[in-house]
Write a protein that holds these residues in place. Structure first.
Motif, PDB file in Angstrom:
ATOM      1  N   GLN A 138       0.841  -1.190   0.000  1.00 34.07           N
ATOM      2  CA  GLN A 138       0.000   0.000   0.000  1.00 34.07           C
ATOM      3  C   GLN A 138       0.881   1.247   0.000  1.00 34.07           C
ATOM      4  O   GLN A 138       1.652   1.481   0.931  1.00 34.07           O
ATOM      5  CB  GLN A 138      -0.917   0.009   1.221  1.00 34.07           C
ATOM      6  N   ARG A 139       0.772   2.036  -1.068  1.00 32.87           N
ATOM      7  CA  ARG A 139       1.573   3.255  -1.193  1.00 32.87           C
ATOM      8  C   ARG A 139       0.860   4.391  -0.458  1.00 32.87           C
ATOM      9  O   ARG A 139       0.330   5.326  -1.051  1.00 32.87           O
ATOM     10  CB  ARG A 139       1.802   3.595  -2.662  1.00 32.87           C
ATOM     11  N   SER A 140       0.889   4.307   0.851  1.00 34.25           N
ATOM     12  CA  SER A 140       0.221   5.306   1.695  1.00 34.25           C
ATOM     13  C   SER A 140       1.093   6.525   1.938  1.00 34.25           C
ATOM     14  O   SER A 140       0.615   7.561   2.406  1.00 34.25           O
ATOM     15  CB  SER A 140      -0.140   4.683   3.045  1.00 34.25           C
ATOM     16  N   TRP A 179      -3.035  17.178   7.411  1.00 33.23           N
ATOM     17  CA  TRP A 179      -3.526  16.086   8.261  1.00 33.23           C
ATOM     18  C   TRP A 179      -4.109  16.668   9.558  1.00 33.23           C
ATOM     19  O   TRP A 179      -3.510  16.532  10.638  1.00 33.23           O
ATOM     20  CB  TRP A 179      -2.402  15.098   8.567  1.00 33.23           C
ATOM     21  N   GLY A 225       5.368   3.233   1.986  1.00 36.78           N
ATOM     22  CA  GLY A 225       4.115   2.765   2.548  1.00 36.78           C
ATOM     23  C   GLY A 225       4.307   1.543   3.415  1.00 36.78           C
ATOM     24  O   GLY A 225       5.218   1.488   4.231  1.00 36.78           O
ATOM     25  N   ASP A 282      -7.703   5.878   7.837  1.00 33.25           N
ATOM     26  CA  ASP A 282      -7.343   4.759   6.971  1.00 33.25           C
ATOM     27  C   ASP A 282      -6.260   5.180   5.989  1.00 33.25           C
ATOM     28  O   ASP A 282      -5.872   6.350   5.920  1.00 33.25           O
ATOM     29  CB  ASP A 282      -8.560   4.141   6.299  1.00 33.25           C
ATOM     30  N   CYS A 283      -5.761   4.215   5.206  1.00 36.51           N
ATOM     31  CA  CYS A 283      -4.579   4.467   4.383  1.00 36.51           C
ATOM     32  C   CYS A 283      -4.869   5.324   3.162  1.00 36.51           C
ATOM     33  O   CYS A 283      -3.943   5.692   2.442  1.00 36.51           O
ATOM     34  CB  CYS A 283      -3.908   3.157   3.988  1.00 36.51           C
ATOM     35  N   SER A 284      -6.141   5.670   2.921  1.00 33.67           N
ATOM     36  CA  SER A 284      -6.446   6.620   1.855  1.00 33.67           C
ATOM     37  C   SER A 284      -6.311   8.059   2.342  1.00 33.67           C
ATOM     38  O   SER A 284      -6.213   8.986   1.534  1.00 33.67           O
ATOM     39  CB  SER A 284      -7.867   6.391   1.330  1.00 33.67           C
ATOM     40  N   PRO A 286      -0.783   8.766   6.123  1.00 35.81           N
ATOM     41  CA  PRO A 286       0.422   7.997   5.817  1.00 35.81           C
ATOM     42  C   PRO A 286       0.827   7.119   6.997  1.00 35.81           C
ATOM     43  O   PRO A 286       0.317   7.276   8.108  1.00 35.81           O
ATOM     44  CB  PRO A 286       1.470   9.098   5.598  1.00 35.81           C
ATOM     45  N   PRO A 329      -1.660   3.276   9.184  1.00 32.55           N
ATOM     46  CA  PRO A 329      -3.100   3.558   9.149  1.00 32.55           C
ATOM     47  C   PRO A 329      -3.943   2.303   8.993  1.00 32.55           C
ATOM     48  O   PRO A 329      -3.470   1.250   8.586  1.00 32.55           O
ATOM     49  CB  PRO A 329      -3.243   4.490   7.940  1.00 32.55           C
ATOM     50  N   PHE A 356      -6.210  -0.434   7.602  1.00 27.62           N
ATOM     51  CA  PHE A 356      -6.291  -1.029   6.268  1.00 27.62           C
ATOM     52  C   PHE A 356      -7.380  -2.085   6.276  1.00 27.62           C
ATOM     53  O   PHE A 356      -7.293  -3.082   6.994  1.00 27.62           O
ATOM     54  CB  PHE A 356      -4.941  -1.637   5.891  1.00 27.62           C
TER      55      PHE A 356
END
Length: 414
Positions: free
Chosen positions: A118-120, A159, A177, A269-271, A274, A287, A289
């Protein structure tokens, strides 16, 4: 006629992060297994990647583990692991992270598991002239790793769900991520076996003698011979080689907690968030997931731990420390329930550098370990490095040598 048995990877569960692995057929001789070029002992992230890389060079490889790839007692299990490029001025680890991310993504795409990375993004939090973060900024710039330096006002605007407290600036790595730990190790193990690696679930006994090691024995009575042995045993290395690494690798108890986010709240969440790290308070998090919880872990070395007998029940003391931090730094999670917890172990060397070197008394035995706390991400690069040293016979980087490992912990790698 050849005898065969059904090879398998022990699976601890399936679900949102991935599916159980299909069994793989591979030839195995009964009683005494012989003819291997390399036997890799340990199927954590270092072991599976080393076995896979060696098999790709045309060697016949055995992979041996007492409990199964990424098992609950090892240091490569669990739900997630961070992959980041920042390492202060430790440029070799930044370069290995860059290489490893490429290899992780290539394998996961090839096996249909791309979502297990996951590229968070990763956020390094800093206070004023924090030397670790300042040197990280310099290294990322020198190696042209994509990143941005954010001041306090930009952090708060991007954030708002985070109360940055004493944090005055941070580095954001947008291409970093986290990896779904258990499942990506299983994916590498399956790829290795599909390429021809022979997997055996066996507990190896401590080797004895000097010179050349002809074979290892297992608790079940099996004898496995090979030309070369790679001992990538994680927290079991001190138990297998007490005289050599028993006082130079330090298995320690570590605790991880997962906080339940409020219903319908996607801010954690990861959307929306980070991976983050606050080395000033020695704590980091991943975060939420797919509803598994907001992960938070203390990055201080805990008390000594035995991987076979460690009681994996979280302590009230560490739980209270983490709850206090979460309520202070993430106000929207104040009072949030703990929906999961893991007790695992690190196995660090004295300073945090990896151990990759020959055994001093057994010339065909390699010791590979000391990776916990930051090593998971580097599995692909470690596998490549070990395979290259077995092929070319060149000396290892002094940073990884046994000679540089001390008996007193003094951490320098974060």
């Amino acid at each position: 006629m050849k005898t065969t048995r059904r090879q398998f990877v022990q699976v601890a569960g399936t679900g949102a992060l991935g599916a159980a692995l299909d069994p793989v057929q591979a030839p195995v001789l009964r009683g005494r297994d012989s003819g291997f070029d390399v036997a890799v002992v340990g199927a954590g992230v270092f072991g599976v990647w080393t076995a896979y890389q060696l098999q790709l060079t045309g060697r016949r490889v055995a992979l041996i583990d007492a409990y199964g790839p990424a098992n609950a007692r090892g240091s490569s299990g669990g739900q997630s692991r961070v992959i980041r490029m920042g390492y202060g001025d430790q440029e070799i680890y930044t370069r290995w992270s860059m290489r490893s991310l490429d290899l992780w993504q290539a394998l996961l795409r090839r096996t249909g598991r791309a979502a297990q990375f996951q590229r968070s993004g990763v956020l390094w939090m800093a206070r004023e002239q924090d030397p670790l973060t300042t040197s990280t900024l310099e290294t990322l710039g020198r190696l042209r790793v994509r990143h941005e330096r954010l001041d306090r006002s930009r952090l708060a605007a991007r954030w708002p769900q985070i109360d940055f407290g004493p944090i005055t600036w941070a580095i954001h790595e947008p291409d970093s991520g986290f990896l779904a730990a258990f499942h990506v190790v299983q994916a590498v193990a399956q790829a290795a076996m599909a390429a021809g690696v022979v997997y055996m679930q066996e507990a190896v006994l401590p080797p004895e003698g000097r010179g050349q090691l002809a074979a290892v024995a297992t608790r079940s009575g099996r004898t496995i011979s090979a030309t070369t042995f790679v001992m990538a045993c994680g927290p079991w290395l001190p138990k297998l080689f007490p005289d050599v690494v028993g006082e130079r690798i330090f298995p320690s108890r570590q605790e991880v907690f997962y906080f339940g986010v409020p219903p319908g709240d996607t801010r954690f969440d990861c959307s929306a968030m980070p991976v983050w790290a606050d080395f000033g308070e020695e704590i980091y998090g991943i975060p939420d997931f797919r509803g598994r919880g907001f992960k938070v872990a203390v990055d201080r070395h805990g008390p000594p731990a035995d991987p076979d007998s460690l009681e994996r029940v979280p302590s009230a003391e560490i739980m209270a420390q983490v709850q206090e931090f979460v309520g202070r730094r993430f106000p929207g999670l104040k009072g949030a329930p703990i929906v999961g917890a893991e007790v695992c172990q690190y196995e660090n060397t004295s300073n945090g550098d990896f151990l990759i070197d020959r055994h001093p008394a057994l010339s065909n035995v390699w010791l590979v370990g000391g990776g916990s706390g930051h090593g998971f991400k580097h599995g692909p690069a470690v596998g490549e490095y070990v395979a290259a040293r077995l092929a070319d016979g060149k000396p290892v980087d002094p940073k990884f040598s046994l000679a540089t490992k001390q008996k007193i912990q003094k951490r320098t790698v974060y």
